[in-house]
Scaffold this motif. Structure first.
Motif, PDB file in Angstrom:
ATOM      1  N   THR A 379       9.057  32.856 -16.498  1.00  0.00           N
ATOM      2  CA  THR A 379      10.319  33.615 -16.547  1.00  0.00           C
ATOM      3  C   THR A 379      11.069  33.305 -17.830  1.00  0.00           C
ATOM      4  OG1 THR A 379      10.501  33.665 -14.135  1.00  0.00           O
ATOM      5  CG2 THR A 379      12.527  34.007 -15.393  1.00  0.00           C
ATOM      6  N   GLU A 380      11.140  32.018 -18.184  1.00  0.00           N
ATOM      7  CA  GLU A 380      11.829  31.605 -19.408  1.00  0.00           C
ATOM      8  C   GLU A 380      11.165  32.200 -20.652  1.00  0.00           C
ATOM      9  OE1 GLU A 380      11.921  27.360 -19.418  1.00  0.00           O
ATOM     10  OE2 GLU A 380      13.201  27.222 -17.641  1.00  0.00           O
ATOM     11  N   ALA A 381       9.850  32.429 -20.571  1.00  0.00           N
ATOM     12  CA  ALA A 381       9.108  33.008 -21.702  1.00  0.00           C
ATOM     13  C   ALA A 381       9.300  34.517 -21.798  1.00  0.00           C
ATOM     14  CB  ALA A 381       7.630  32.676 -21.569  1.00  0.00           C
ATOM     15  N   GLY A 382       9.978  35.104 -20.786  1.00  0.00           N
ATOM     16  CA  GLY A 382      10.238  36.543 -20.812  1.00  0.00           C
ATOM     17  C   GLY A 382       9.288  37.362 -19.970  1.00  0.00           C
ATOM     18  N   TYR A 383       8.547  36.682 -19.068  1.00  0.00           N
ATOM     19  CA  TYR A 383       7.587  37.395 -18.217  1.00  0.00           C
ATOM     20  C   TYR A 383       7.814  37.058 -16.748  1.00  0.00           C
ATOM     21  CZ  TYR A 383       5.165  37.779 -22.722  1.00  0.00           C
ATOM     22  OH  TYR A 383       4.839  38.022 -24.034  1.00  0.00           O
ATOM     23  N   PRO A 384       8.969  37.412 -16.166  1.00  0.00           N
ATOM     24  CA  PRO A 384       9.219  37.090 -14.755  1.00  0.00           C
ATOM     25  C   PRO A 384       8.176  37.753 -13.853  1.00  0.00           C
ATOM     26  CG  PRO A 384      10.797  38.717 -15.570  1.00  0.00           C
ATOM     27  CD  PRO A 384      10.048  38.213 -16.763  1.00  0.00           C
ATOM     28  N   ASP A 385       7.602  36.937 -12.977  1.00  0.00           N
ATOM     29  CA  ASP A 385       6.540  37.415 -12.082  1.00  0.00           C
ATOM     30  C   ASP A 385       5.383  38.051 -12.851  1.00  0.00           C
ATOM     31  OD1 ASP A 385       7.953  36.611  -9.765  1.00  0.00           O
ATOM     32  OD2 ASP A 385       9.160  38.442  -9.860  1.00  0.00           O
TER      33      ASP A 385
END
Length: 545
Positions: A379-385
């Motif tokens: 999520t922190e990397a910009g890919y939630p789920d």
């Protein structure tokens, strides 16, 4: 290593079947009678990528090279360094000059004289950027002048032959394990005349494959077998008891297992993991410890893996205890560090136990917590789920436990919302594809060439020819350079530990399990041994009834 050049070499191998033996030389008989030749039939892998000592980086190819070449020094059954082509050597007080004294009257397998100048040629060939030897920096980076070789001045390498029997190596900085490098297959002597005459094909046709070891290649039928016969020009030929070694070239574990069951082979490396539970009570079944780690490469040069948080998330989502103990039937051990068990630190203690303040980098007892952390990092990397992260193509070669792990990763990374597609690649094409970076994610692994943590940590140096993950961190490179130039053993160890700290926090690769070797071998094979580096020393074997 240049993929195009290798493809040409492999094509020559696959398109040609060379049969040079006299009638009956390929017999499968293992009869020990005085009237019949002794032949050991074994399986240690499929078609090798290459058996050019300078270009090889695989265990199976390295094992074949051990049969056909002999380095300056060698290794005995206790993994101690012993004389090889050199009967002795001297090291200067400052540790910078190594003088090797060759045995008298050494010969190549074609009967021509082998001299110290052959080692000069061979080592310069490894160092030459045009050769694209994946081990060049690892085995010669400490030799004086190596940096200048990269600029095109091959003759600057600090190797010399003051006479036919003396080979002198000058180092830029002391290297405590240089004797082990002098026994490593990459630095085997190779025959200049056959290479200049045959080009790349010298290492693919038996008549051109001239070596100096206990065996020669007599026949090579791609995807079927390679037949090695005793080298009559080997200085210690009278101590070699076998007349020939026939290696079956098999990629399928079920096929190799079948060959053992029918008696076609007396030893097979590849055994189906499904058979392991029932085989554990079989006296022919062996599980030997290895120095090495099974890991996953994420191609760090690709945008989707450039963020270390993505790599960390994918790493934490792997239940290593389940993989090693259940999927791999306990034949592997779950990894907690990159550098695993059995690797010595500067004072002889365990490098792994001294790492990270004595704590594992990966806690395999808290998988649910690891998975929760993985989801948070993604999520922190910009890919939630997993939304927005492209599907991952995971490349493997065709071996049973690689397939099992690949299927598991499909389920494990699905928990993060990530889709995984599996790509099965033929072994001969797999390693050059991975080395060239023509993949997204891939299974990988490393068996140590010598017992020093740098041998594996060097893999993550940006310029290393075996850096398949394409990891590039200047801070890491600096630490490894400091370690390479450090004379004090304890201080050097500190740099190596810092380097592992950094690459593990970056998730440069994903350590999964520590290797053990499991295989079937007939008790009729005597006198040989299996090393923790993954080699079978069949060149010293005998066969009994």
């Amino acid at each position: 290593m240049k993929k195009k050049k290798l493809s040409i070499v492999l094509a020559l191998v696959m398109l040609s079947t060379v049969v040079l033996a006299a009638c009956g030389s390929s017999s499968n008989s293992n009869n020990d009678s005085s009237n019949q030749a002794k032949q050991l039939v074994a399986e240690i892998g499929p078609n090798p990528e290459t058996i050019d000592p300078a270009l090889n980086s695989a265990v199976d190819g390295g094992n074949m090279i051990l049969f056909t070449f002999e380095c300056l020094l060698s290794v005995d059954k206790d993994n101690k360094i012993i004389p090889g082509a050199a009967e002795s050597y001297d090291v200067s007080a400052d540790g910078l000059t190594w003088t090797f004294h060759l045995r008298k009257d050494l010969k190549w397998s074609d009967g021509s004289a082998l001299t110290a100048n052959d080692f000069v040629y061979s080592w310069k060939r490894v160092a030459d950027p045009k050769t694209a030897a994946p081990y060049a920096e690892t085995v010669l980076g400490m030799v004086k002048g190596f940096a200048d070789v990269a600029k095109g001045n091959v003759d600057s390498l600090g190797v010399a032959a003051p006479d036919d029997s003396t080979f002198v190596v000058t180092l830029a900085s002391p290297c405590a394990y240089f004797d082990k490098l002098a026994a490593f297959a990459t630095l085997s002597p190779v025959n200049k005349a056959t290479i200049e005459k045959n080009g790349d094909s010298w290492a693919t046709s038996p008549e051109a494959y001239i070596g100096n070891g206990p065996f020669i290649i007599k026949e090579w039928v791609p995807s079927s077998y390679i037949l090695f016969e005793k080298n009559q020009n080997y200085y210690a030929k009278d101590s070699i008891k076998l007349d020939s070694i026939k290696l079956l070239l098999m990629e399928d574990a079920n096929a190799s297992y079948g060959a053992y069951q029918t008696g076609e082979a007396m030893m097979v490396k590849d055994v189906p993991t499904a058979e392991v539970p029932t085989l554990k009570t079989n006296p022919d079944f062996h599980i030997d410890p290895l120095l090495g780690t099974y890991y996953i490469d994420l191609n760090d040069s690709l945008p989707q893996f450039s963020n270390s948080k993505v790599r960390q998330a994918l790493s934490l989502a792997v239940d290593r205890s389940y993989v090693a103990n259940t999927l791999m039937q306990g034949t592997f051990s779950p990894a907690t560090n990159f550098i695993g068990t059995g690797v010595a630190d500067w004072d002889g203690s365990s490098f792994m136990k001294n790492a990270n303040g004595g704590k594992p980098y990966i806690d395999n007892t808290t998988y649910e917590a690891n998975l929760a952390k993985a989801k948070q990092l993604l999520t922190e990397a910009g890919y939630p789920d997993g939304k927005g992260l492209p599907a991952i193509t995971y490349s493997i070669n065709d071996a049973s436990y690689h397939k099992v792990v690949a299927q598991y990763l499909q389920e494990a990374w699905k928990k993060l919302g990530v889709t995984v597609n599996v790509d099965v690649v033929e072994w001969a094409s797999f390693t050059p594809m991975r080395r060239a970076g023509n993949y997204e994610a891939s299974r990988d692994g490393w068996l140590f060439d010598y017992n020093d943590a740098s041998n594996m940590l060097d893999l993550m140096v940006s310029t290393n020819g075996n850096n398949n993950a394409k990891y590039n961190n200047p801070a890491y490179d600096t630490l490894m350079k400091k370690a390479a130039n450090e004379v004090d053993a304890k201080t050097r160890s500190g740099y190596l530990h810092q380097a592992e700290d950094l690459m593990m926090s970056d998730a440069a690769v994903i350590p999964v399990a520590y290797y053990n070797e499991f295989y079937l071998q007939s008790p009729k094979i005597t006198g040989s041994w299996h090393s923790p580096y993954g080699y079978w020393y069949f060149q010293y074997a005998d066969i009994t009834q």
